[in-house]
Design a protein around this motif. Structure first.
Motif, PDB file in Angstrom:
ATOM      1  N   GLY A 202      37.899 -23.836 -43.321  1.00 47.04           N
ATOM      2  CA  GLY A 202      39.077 -22.990 -43.399  1.00 47.04           C
ATOM      3  C   GLY A 202      39.550 -22.474 -42.053  1.00 47.04           C
ATOM      4  O   GLY A 202      40.579 -21.792 -41.970  1.00 47.04           O
ATOM      5  N   LEU A 203      38.805 -22.782 -40.983  1.00 48.52           N
ATOM      6  CA  LEU A 203      39.201 -22.363 -39.639  1.00 48.52           C
ATOM      7  C   LEU A 203      40.329 -23.250 -39.121  1.00 48.52           C
ATOM      8  O   LEU A 203      40.572 -24.347 -39.634  1.00 48.52           O
ATOM      9  CB  LEU A 203      38.006 -22.430 -38.690  1.00 48.52           C
ATOM     10  N   ASP A 204      40.991 -22.796 -38.084  1.00 45.12           N
ATOM     11  CA  ASP A 204      42.124 -23.542 -37.538  1.00 45.12           C
ATOM     12  C   ASP A 204      41.692 -24.827 -36.840  1.00 45.12           C
ATOM     13  O   ASP A 204      42.497 -25.734 -36.657  1.00 45.12           O
ATOM     14  CB  ASP A 204      42.906 -22.671 -36.551  1.00 45.12           C
ATOM     15  N   LYS A 205      40.423 -24.883 -36.410  1.00 47.29           N
ATOM     16  CA  LYS A 205      39.938 -26.105 -35.767  1.00 47.29           C
ATOM     17  C   LYS A 205      38.545 -26.422 -36.303  1.00 47.29           C
ATOM     18  O   LYS A 205      37.813 -25.537 -36.765  1.00 47.29           O
ATOM     19  CB  LYS A 205      39.881 -25.948 -34.244  1.00 47.29           C
ATOM     20  N   TYR A 206      38.191 -27.688 -36.248  1.00 45.19           N
ATOM     21  CA  TYR A 206      36.871 -28.111 -36.702  1.00 45.19           C
ATOM     22  C   TYR A 206      35.838 -27.789 -35.628  1.00 45.19           C
ATOM     23  O   TYR A 206      36.008 -28.146 -34.466  1.00 45.19           O
ATOM     24  CB  TYR A 206      36.859 -29.618 -36.963  1.00 45.19           C
ATOM     25  N   ILE A 207      34.784 -27.073 -36.017  1.00 49.10           N
ATOM     26  CA  ILE A 207      33.669 -26.878 -35.094  1.00 49.10           C
ATOM     27  C   ILE A 207      32.400 -27.405 -35.763  1.00 49.10           C
ATOM     28  O   ILE A 207      32.192 -27.182 -36.959  1.00 49.10           O
ATOM     29  CB  ILE A 207      33.487 -25.405 -34.668  1.00 49.10           C
ATOM     30  N   PRO A 208      31.567 -28.130 -35.024  1.00 47.86           N
ATOM     31  CA  PRO A 208      30.331 -28.642 -35.613  1.00 47.86           C
ATOM     32  C   PRO A 208      29.376 -27.524 -35.990  1.00 47.86           C
ATOM     33  O   PRO A 208      29.291 -26.506 -35.309  1.00 47.86           O
ATOM     34  CB  PRO A 208      29.750 -29.537 -34.511  1.00 47.86           C
ATOM     35  N   VAL A 209      28.671 -27.725 -37.096  1.00 48.24           N
ATOM     36  CA  VAL A 209      27.670 -26.777 -37.568  1.00 48.24           C
ATOM     37  C   VAL A 209      26.300 -27.426 -37.481  1.00 48.24           C
ATOM     38  O   VAL A 209      26.089 -28.525 -38.010  1.00 48.24           O
ATOM     39  CB  VAL A 209      27.962 -26.333 -39.019  1.00 48.24           C
ATOM     40  N   PHE A 210      25.382 -26.748 -36.793  1.00 48.83           N
ATOM     41  CA  PHE A 210      24.020 -27.238 -36.626  1.00 48.83           C
ATOM     42  C   PHE A 210      23.072 -26.431 -37.511  1.00 48.83           C
ATOM     43  O   PHE A 210      23.370 -25.306 -37.909  1.00 48.83           O
ATOM     44  CB  PHE A 210      23.563 -27.100 -35.168  1.00 48.83           C
ATOM     45  N   LEU A 211      21.919 -27.008 -37.773  1.00 49.39           N
ATOM     46  CA  LEU A 211      20.858 -26.338 -38.525  1.00 49.39           C
ATOM     47  C   LEU A 211      19.615 -26.274 -37.654  1.00 49.39           C
ATOM     48  O   LEU A 211      19.169 -27.305 -37.133  1.00 49.39           O
ATOM     49  CB  LEU A 211      20.538 -27.115 -39.808  1.00 49.39           C
ATOM     50  N   LYS A 212      19.056 -25.083 -37.454  1.00 49.79           N
ATOM     51  CA  LYS A 212      17.849 -24.923 -36.646  1.00 49.79           C
ATOM     52  C   LYS A 212      16.653 -24.731 -37.559  1.00 49.79           C
ATOM     53  O   LYS A 212      16.639 -23.817 -38.394  1.00 49.79           O
ATOM     54  CB  LYS A 212      17.988 -23.731 -35.695  1.00 49.79           C
ATOM     55  N   ILE A 213      15.631 -25.583 -37.393  1.00 54.05           N
ATOM     56  CA  ILE A 213      14.485 -25.563 -38.295  1.00 54.05           C
ATOM     57  C   ILE A 213      13.204 -25.164 -37.557  1.00 54.05           C
ATOM     58  O   ILE A 213      13.129 -25.174 -36.334  1.00 54.05           O
ATOM     59  CB  ILE A 213      14.283 -26.929 -38.982  1.00 54.05           C
ATOM     60  N   ALA A 214      12.195 -24.833 -38.352  1.00 52.55           N
ATOM     61  CA  ALA A 214      10.897 -24.415 -37.824  1.00 52.55           C
ATOM     62  C   ALA A 214      10.032 -25.631 -37.498  1.00 52.55           C
ATOM     63  O   ALA A 214      10.211 -26.709 -38.066  1.00 52.55           O
ATOM     64  CB  ALA A 214      10.180 -23.536 -38.844  1.00 52.55           C
ATOM     65  N   PRO A 215       9.050 -25.456 -36.614  1.00 51.07           N
ATOM     66  CA  PRO A 215       8.136 -26.553 -36.284  1.00 51.07           C
ATOM     67  C   PRO A 215       6.931 -26.625 -37.223  1.00 51.07           C
ATOM     68  O   PRO A 215       6.121 -27.532 -37.102  1.00 51.07           O
ATOM     69  CB  PRO A 215       7.677 -26.195 -34.873  1.00 51.07           C
ATOM     70  N   ASP A 216       6.830 -25.674 -38.154  1.00 50.14           N
ATOM     71  CA  ASP A 216       5.628 -25.550 -38.975  1.00 50.14           C
ATOM     72  C   ASP A 216       5.810 -26.125 -40.375  1.00 50.14           C
ATOM     73  O   ASP A 216       5.099 -25.755 -41.313  1.00 50.14           O
ATOM     74  CB  ASP A 216       5.222 -24.069 -39.065  1.00 50.14           C
ATOM     75  N   LEU A 217       6.761 -27.031 -40.536  1.00 48.63           N
ATOM     76  CA  LEU A 217       7.063 -27.622 -41.833  1.00 48.63           C
ATOM     77  C   LEU A 217       6.185 -28.850 -42.096  1.00 48.63           C
ATOM     78  O   LEU A 217       5.793 -29.564 -41.174  1.00 48.63           O
ATOM     79  CB  LEU A 217       8.530 -28.039 -41.890  1.00 48.63           C
ATOM     80  N   THR A 218       5.900 -29.101 -43.379  1.00 46.58           N
ATOM     81  CA  THR A 218       5.143 -30.290 -43.764  1.00 46.58           C
ATOM     82  C   THR A 218       6.054 -31.513 -43.698  1.00 46.58           C
ATOM     83  O   THR A 218       7.292 -31.393 -43.652  1.00 46.58           O
ATOM     84  CB  THR A 218       4.599 -30.151 -45.188  1.00 46.58           C
ATOM     85  N   ASP A 219       5.464 -32.682 -43.748  1.00 49.36           N
ATOM     86  CA  ASP A 219       6.256 -33.913 -43.751  1.00 49.36           C
ATOM     87  C   ASP A 219       7.184 -33.966 -44.961  1.00 49.36           C
ATOM     88  O   ASP A 219       8.326 -34.440 -44.864  1.00 49.36           O
ATOM     89  CB  ASP A 219       5.340 -35.137 -43.743  1.00 49.36           C
TER      90      ASP A 219
END
Length: 354
Positions: A202-219
């Motif tokens: 809904g913004l006037d321009k497209y901006i990329p959205v990133f996801l930051k994850i933890a290093p302690d996750l299982t496979d």
């Protein structure tokens, strides 16, 4: 590192770490910190998620929490910078002390808890930034500790600050807000990301959205995250945030609660990066962060699957001159191995980490 920088770091290390952090920001804003300006070359120029970058070395979130030194950091040699994390309402964070130097390990433990001045203050500062700067600026989105709907908080911050950004990061991986990491589960994550993307659309321009994850996750958890990320078409994943692990530490503060960053995180975060690259067959753009303290570290992240990298904790020990050192050194390593651009090296060493 020059003599002045070495003396400045030595002086800062004689005071409380959080105070030193504040003093370094004050010095930056006052203009007393030498800034190298743009660091680039034909080999280092990078296009990532639609953004043109002078080099692939970025600043991770957490240093400039309230977007107070965007202009100065944009002249410090970074290819892109990320400020925040920012929550809808201001909050003080966790009780002090909450930041600890692990000098023997060249590492840091923090349990800040998203201390920040809130989205209105951040937006006011971001409106004033020079949009002619070639350095993309992103914001780490956070949720208030006492929020009734944390998933909605991320969308609120983007709604307020999004018009002034080049990218935004959904941070569900800080270990310092109770149960925040629960949002990394597949169903919760799908709903959260969809809500944020709806605001973005809904913004006037497209901006990329990133996801930051933890290093302690299982496979298995990593596999779920990749499935959700590709299903909702997230623009990139940042791997990784700080760790709760305390393996192999020597420093007196090693048992403090909070997230550990710096060299002890390097191998764990790089393995996660390589796994994400393999699980997505290289189709999910990745940002490598965690323990980078040299050009060789940055190159290893790229060869493990990252298109761009971020650093932060090493600056507390090496100073801002590290940024140019990493970028110039990376240029030399790419040339040594016959790569004409960063993208050619991405993922070429992935199997070494699996």
């Amino acid at each position: 590192m020059n003599l002045v920088e070495r003396l400045a770091i030595k002086a800062l290390h004689k005071v409380d770490p959080e105070r030193a952090h504040s003093l370094s920001l004050m010095a930056l804003r006052a203009g007393v910190v030498p800034l190298v300006g743009d660091v680039t070359s034909d080999r280092l120029k990078t296009k990532f998620c639609g953004m043109d970058m002078l080099n692939p070395v970025g600043l991770a979130a957490g240093y400039d929490k309230n977007a107070q030194a965007v202009a100065q950091l944009s002249q410090a040699g970074f290819g892109f910078i990320e400020v925040g994390a920012i929550t809808p309402r201001p909050q003080p964070g966790n009780p002090k002390p909450r930041l600890f130097r692990l000098t023997e390990d060249q590492a840091v433990i923090n349990r800040f808890g998203f201390n920040n001045e809130g989205m209105e203050a951040a937006a006011a500062r971001l409106t004033r930034r020079d949009r002619r700067s070639p350095v993309p600026v992103g914001l780490n989105l956070g949720a208030n500790k006492d929020s009734d709907d944390r998933a909605a908080d991320f969308a609120k911050v983007l709604q307020t600050c999004g018009p002034f950004l080049d990218f935004a990061t959904v941070n569900v991986s800080s270990p310092n807000t109770e149960k925040l990491r629960d949002l990394q589960g597949a169903d919760a994550l799908r709903g959260l990301l969809t809500g944020v993307q709806n605001v973005r659309d809904g913004l006037d321009k497209y901006i990329p959205v990133f996801l930051k994850i933890a290093p302690d996750l299982t496979d298995e958890e990593l596999s779920e995250i990749v499935d959700v990320a590709m299903e909702v078409k997230i623009d990139a994943v940042i791997a990784t945030n700080t760790t709760l692990s305390r393996e192999g530490l020597k420093s007196a503060h090693r048992d403090e609660k909070g997230g550990l960053s710096g060299p002890p995180l390097f191998e764990k975060s790089t393995r996660v990066l390589a796994k994400l690259s393999k699980l997505s067959d290289g189709h999910l753009p990745l940002v490598g962060v965690g323990g980078i303290a040299s050009a060789e570290d940055a190159y290893a992240k790229i060869r493990a699957g990252a298109s761009v990298v971020q650093l932060y904790s090493a600056l507390a020990y090496r100073g801002l001159s590290l940024v140019e050192d990493v970028a110039r050194g990376l240029d030399e390593l790419l040339a040594r191995d016959g790569f004409d651009r960063v993208s050619e090296a991405v993922g070429t060493g992935r199997e070494e980490w699996l």
